[in-house]
Write a protein that holds these residues in place. Structure first.
Motif, PDB file in Angstrom:
ATOM      1  N   SER A 340     -15.421 -39.379 -23.738  1.00 33.14           N
ATOM      2  CA  SER A 340     -14.205 -39.579 -24.207  1.00 33.14           C
ATOM      3  C   SER A 340     -14.308 -40.087 -25.896  1.00 33.14           C
ATOM      4  O   SER A 340     -15.036 -40.677 -26.348  1.00 33.14           O
ATOM      5  N   ILE A 406      -9.607 -37.951 -23.096  1.00 34.98           N
ATOM      6  CA  ILE A 406     -10.070 -38.259 -21.763  1.00 34.98           C
ATOM      7  C   ILE A 406     -11.616 -37.665 -21.606  1.00 34.98           C
ATOM      8  O   ILE A 406     -12.457 -38.350 -21.467  1.00 34.98           O
ATOM      9  N   THR A 407     -11.470 -36.314 -21.633  1.00 34.29           N
ATOM     10  CA  THR A 407     -12.668 -35.546 -21.570  1.00 34.29           C
ATOM     11  C   THR A 407     -12.485 -34.273 -22.425  1.00 34.29           C
ATOM     12  O   THR A 407     -11.215 -34.056 -22.771  1.00 34.29           O
TER      13      THR A 407
END
Length: 981
Positions: A340, A406-407
């Protein structure tokens, strides 16, 4: 001994981040699909020798930290042939490697932070891969130009004309035929009489790029005629960035010379408390006017109310100071855990400018010797004015972009823009009223504060649930406010009989608008939700295709109010009425408290409207390659729109007379009968209402018939609706003798059929040639038409639907490095337009009295049954030379030239001829220099030949072109220094 070892250990500990961190470097860049120009998500970047790898994110971006030295980098993605690059990593430095999978494309382009498309070459690459015809200007080009606002920036783009320094005409179509998006969501307008956003409210310092989309795609708004202006603010960078810029400037007609100023507004463009209406919290349905024995407000209270206003009437005078500007920007990316990261970019820009200009204007009445023809008509002067205008402008723009990845492939973001503009104007005018035969002097002071807040919360998500190629889902939730506050517009008017030899023998007008105070405010609020979903698939021969669908929901509310307060002497005031006794004496509170002058609020005509619009849209489109270098994008958009405007007098806010419905009768004979019998109002009881449901198809074909040579074809159908204000029969005069603009509750939407063909040749990463042609057919075009008013020195303008319009034109764009030291760019468009206002048969029936005067057909009494489109120039071109003064190209002189041909300024009616603005060419010069890695300088001069603007009306009897409006803006100059870490 132990202390010695401890000291060495601590020294190593504190030095390790800087010493050992310098042993590594970084590679970063972006990976795109050569078939469609889309970012490639999930590509693997591998360095086998040290067993390190990374993945590209949703934007196709990647970064990888490597030890210093030579490395071989391998880029892999399922369905594409792998690619290899060799790179030498320098300690503490970052290098850019961009990769294109699939088809051969342009050369590698440099990445500036996360945004691939903020450099000139990258924006050109984006234009090449676009499925629609588009043009634009990048952050890189914006920085080099002398422009200080988005309005000045876009006039450099092919096919763009800038009117009034802020309103964009795309391909000759007026500002009402263009829409503006900020970060992919629509922007509400602060303009009271225009449906378009004034681009001068966006400082150029917060911009990443500006693109003009010229052909409609189903994913874009259906109100798409001339084009869509897409403004993108800067995004957070991959690495820490910080910059500060300061500058100063001036204007040869203004700086150091006499300047009048009421010192209104605060430093940031807002409104001071002492400017605000002291009765703003009183019930708006209760006019502040003397009552009687039958009720109302005690006259003593209303008279005392006059003392609560700001008593300043006379402007301060002094030398005009220099212009000033300042900006600061900070951006960075922070890793959070293994997958992240958080990105941030904040910036603020401030400009303060002072301008003086002398303006000469005339208004006429037409005298025609014969009916049904304007041949032999002559122009009779209605009024003339010579005015000195002193304008101070403050522009404060702020943007903040936050993103949380977030990813890989999962990102949410918040983009906010807060921009505020304050404009104070003192207008000192002398003129002659040829209706009542008197000379006059009018002093008007006004201040306008315009504010836009635009907040977009969104997300981009790659969904890997359906196979190797990810589906993509993106969403946007937008909330925007556009406020316009105009507090305490003051007018003072003196007059004398024509022929009086004493130039100072002027006395007060004694009634409206003399001694008046005008307060207005509008609030335009928009809420929108936008959802898009992309499904990749393979067509019959295995080529990559894309199906995209989505929805758009918009709710808009706009409220407008104005309140006007006036005074009228009850007796002769002697010397107080004579010029140049100022308002501080003539409007002194003592006079009101002793009943020598009566104070009251004027509410005799509509001064408010409430409006709203609901829009629900759905679309689907397919991006389908037919052959490896031949692809088509086709689809349809459905829009369901409902608009309603209720115009009323504030005193009737809660009265039974303030009906919430109109007499919207489709049958024209029934409507006229109801109006004749006083059952309905000719303006539909002040209610404008429009419900439309439309299907808008679009077909675009792109054929790369040779390397880097593309032929584009498109056929689309779009529309434009009346704006909420245009449906309101409200009017106002901003200064003595000015024109009044009224809306029309009977307006209909316009349909546009668009056809485009364009050839593009991408010579290399930065050099380009483009030639295009287009045709637009408009049914029921909306036009603003002038109508002289008998017995008044002001002219009336209103909005009406013409019958049809046709626009056709060609465009040319050329960008080329002529030598190592010289770059040349030129663009041009030639347009021919024709508006058919009424058929000859309709015109004869109206003029012969065979059509009822209350008929909608009789509302349009045009001087010319056909003419060019209002605001359209037949020829517009831009030329730009960049001269690099050294081999490093870090010192450059740029010469810019912008030209627009004669264009229709105001449409005539009732025998009055159309007014045309003469052709104008503007020349700007800018010098830029980069001193090392941290310091940049820019010096510029704009309008270096001080071109005069002129508007004329043709006198049919004499054949002469009588002056309508004339002014100069002066030569402006500026200097700016920027420091970057």
């Amino acid at each position: 001994m132990k202390k010695k070892y401890l000291s060495i250990t601590l020294l190593i500990f504190f030095l390790s981040p800087s010493v050992f961190g310098q042993a590594t470097g970084k590679i970063r860049g972006k990976i795109v699909d050569g078939d469609n120009g889309e970012a490639v998500f999930g590509a693997t970047i591998v360095v086998r020798s040290i067993k390190k790898f990374a993945k590209s994110d949703f934007d196709g971006a990647y970064d990888l930290e490597l030890p210093a030295g030579a490395h071989e980098i391998e880029f892999q993605m399922m369905g594409f042939a792998p690619q290899k690059r060799s790179v030498t990593v320098t300690p503490g430095k970052s290098q850019v490697i961009n990769v294109t999978f699939g088809l051969q494309t342009l050369e590698t382009v440099d990445v500036k932070g996360r945004a691939l498309n903020d450099a000139e070459a990258a924006l050109l690459a984006l234009q090449k891969k676009s499925s629609s015809v588009s043009d634009g200007i990048s952050k890189e080009a914006i920085k080099k130009s002398p422009d200080s606002s988005a309005g000045e920036v876009v006039r450099r783009v092919t096919g763009i004309t800038l009117v009034g320094g802020k309103f964009v005409f795309v391909r000759g179509l007026g500002e009402r035929y263009s829409n503006t998006e900020l970060n992919d969501t629509l922007v509400p307008s602060t303009e009271p009489d225009k449906r378009v956003v004034a681009l001068d409210i966006f400082p150029s310092g917060v911009l990443k790029n500006v693109r003009i989309i010229k052909t409609f795609l189903p994913e874009l708004p259906g109100e798409f005629s001339g084009g869509l202006v897409k403004i993108e603010t800067q995004e957070y960078p991959e690495e820490k960035q910080f910059s500060v810029a300061v500058g100063a400037g001036g204007n040869y007609n203004t700086t150091g010379h006499k300047f009048l100023n009421m010192n209104q507004g605060n430093m940031l463009g807002g409104v001071n408390d002492n400017q605000k209406n002291p009765f703003r919290n009183a019930p708006e349905s209760l006019p502040i006017e003397p009552g009687s024995i039958f009720g109302g407000i005690d006259p003593k209270l209303t008279q005392a109310g006059a003392t609560t206003f700001n008593q300043k009437w006379t402007p301060d005078s002094g030398p005009a100071p220099f212009d000033k500007n300042f900006s600061i920007n900070y951006g960075d990316t922070f890793k959070v855990g293994a997958t992240s990261r958080i990105g941030i970019l904040v910036g603020s820009t401030y400009n303060r400018n002072f301008r003086f200009r002398q303006e000469e204007s005339y208004r006429y009445l037409a005298a025609a010797p014969f009916n049904l023809t304007t041949a032999g008509s002559t122009l009779l002067k209605q009024q003339e004015q010579r005015a000195d205008l002193y304008t101070e402008e403050r522009n404060w723009g702020n943007n903040m972009n936050l993103a949380y990845e977030i990813t890989k492939g999962q990102q949410i973001f918040l983009k906010s823009l807060y921009t505020q503009q304050g404009e104070g104007v003192v207008r000192d005018a002398r003129g002659t009223d040829y209706i009542d035969l008197y000379n006059f002097k009018a002093l008007t002071s006004q201040y306008t504060s315009s504010l836009i807040q635009h907040h977009t919360l969104g997300g981009d998500h790659a969904l890997n649930w359906f196979g190797e190629r990810a589906h993509k889902f993106d969403w946007r939730v937008n909330y925007a406010i556009a406020n316009r506050d105009q507090p305490n517009l003051q007018q003072q008017v003196w007059r004398q009989t024509v022929g009086d030899p004493n130039p100072y023998d002027l006395t007060r007008l004694g009634n409206n608008p003399d001694g008046s105070r005008f307060f207005s405010d509008s609030k335009d609020t928009t809420k929108a939700v936008k959802l898009n979903y992309e499904i990749p698939f393979d067509q019959w021969s295995g080529l990559k295709a894309l199906f995209k669908f989505g929805t758009y929901t918009m709710s808009r509310e706009k409220d407008f109010r104005f309140r006007e307060f006036g005074q009228k002497p009850n007796t002769t005031l002697g010397g107080l009425e004579r010029y140049p006794v100022p308002g501080e004496f003539y409007s002194n509170p003592y006079l009101f408290l002793n009943d020598l002058v009566t104070f009251s609020e004027r509410q005799v005509e509509s001064n408010a409207y409430n409006a709203f619009q609901k829009l629900q849209a759905y679309y689907s489109q397919v991006d389908l390659p037919i052959l490896p270098k031949l692809k088509t994008l086709f689809g349809v958009r459905y829009e369901d729109s409902y608009q309603k405007v209720k115009t009323f007098v504030l005193r009737d806010s809660y009265s039974s007379y303030n009906l919430d419905y109109g007499c919207k009768i489709d049958n024209e004979f029934a409507r006229i009968a109801l109006v004749r019998n006083d059952i309905c109002d000719a303006n539909n009881n002040g209610v404008g209402e429009l419900r439309t449901r439309d299907y808008l198809p679009s077909v675009n074909l792109n054929w790369e018939f040779a390397d880097n040579q593309i032929l584009r074809l498109s056929a689309t159908q779009t529309l434009t609706r009346p704006d909420l204000r245009e449906l309101s029969p409200f009017g106002f005069t901003p200064y003595f003798g000015a024109n009044r603009i009224f809306g029309n509750s009977d307006l209909r939407r316009s349909y546009i059929h668009n056809y485009d063909v364009r050839y593009e040749y991408y010579l290399n990463a930065t050099d380009y040639v483009g030639v295009g042609a287009f045709l637009k057919q408009i049914s029921d075009p909306i036009e603003m038409v002038g109508q002289p008013v008998a017995g008044s020195i002001s002219q009336r303008f209103t909005y009406l639907n013409a019958e049809q319009a046709t626009i056709k034109g060609v465009e040319f764009d050329f960008r080329k490095e002529l030598t190592d030291r010289i770059r040349f760019e030129a663009n041009m468009f030639i347009i021919q337009s024709r508006v058919d206002v009424l058929s000859w048969q309709q015109y004869i029936m109206v003029q012969s009295g065979l059509v009822d005067s209350l008929s909608r057909a009789a509302a349009y009494n045009p001087t010319n049954l056909s003419r060019p489109l209002q605001g359209q120039s037949p020829l517009v071109f831009n030329v730009k030379f960049d001269f690099h003064l050294n081999e490093k190209k870090n010192k450059t002189i740029g010469v810019y030239y912008n030209y627009f041909g004669d264009r229709l300024y105001a449409v005539g009616a009732n025998g009055l001829p159309d007014a045309y603005e003469r052709a104008v060419g503007l020349t700007d010069v800018v010098y830029t220099a980069k001193m090392g890695d941290h310091l940049e300088f820019k010096a510029s001069a704009q309008n270096i030949f001080d071109t005069r603007y002129r508007v004329y009306q043709k006198n049919e009897l004499t054949g002469e072109k009588d002056l309508f409006l004339s002014y100069r803006t002066g030569v402006s100059y500026s200097f700016q220094a920027t420091y970057k870490l």
